[in-house]
Design a protein around this motif. Sequence first.
Motif: not given
Length: 189
Positions: A54, A48, A23
């Motif tokens: 995820k 980020e 991420r």
Amino acid sequence: SAGSDARRFVTEEGEFHIALSRRSVSFEPQKSISKLQSGVTPSRVSIEFPGARKDARMAGIDQISSSYSVFRSRDPQQWQLHVPLYRQILYSDIYRGIDLTFHENQQHLEYDFSVHEGADPNLIHLRMNGAQRVDIDPSGDLILDMGDGSIRFRKPVVYQGSGSERKVIEAHYTLTSSVQHGPAWVGFA
């Protein structure tokens, strides 16, 4: 392996250590690494991907014949030997229907978002942490000022189609918050 640990990337301006995770991507100039030995805190910038999946998969693409080894301690059990190197790192489905690829282009690190049919490009945002300033210069490049150096990302190039059927679409970076009030948020328009 392509999915963990730090990666190195050599640029015209010098060498950066780049750490890739599912991420985020972190950049640290090589000259800052030597400051660790003198007790000076080095610059480090991370990018980020807010809202990233995820379960996005990372993979190295186009493996090169060289490898490297990491010796971070005197304990041979901690050594990482013959770690493969790749020309590209692909994040598959980082956002639903959107892939992200990091690669080198003329000694500059670049990234490409590939938005598949039906995916929403408005999901793509970057959150810049650790930069002293984040600016867009007059040519449209995104500049991350690290205090002891800077990272430049070229103005976005957006196109539809593939091969000889590519149609260029005007695009630019947008800054939606400033570094003085926390991380800078970067989008695309």
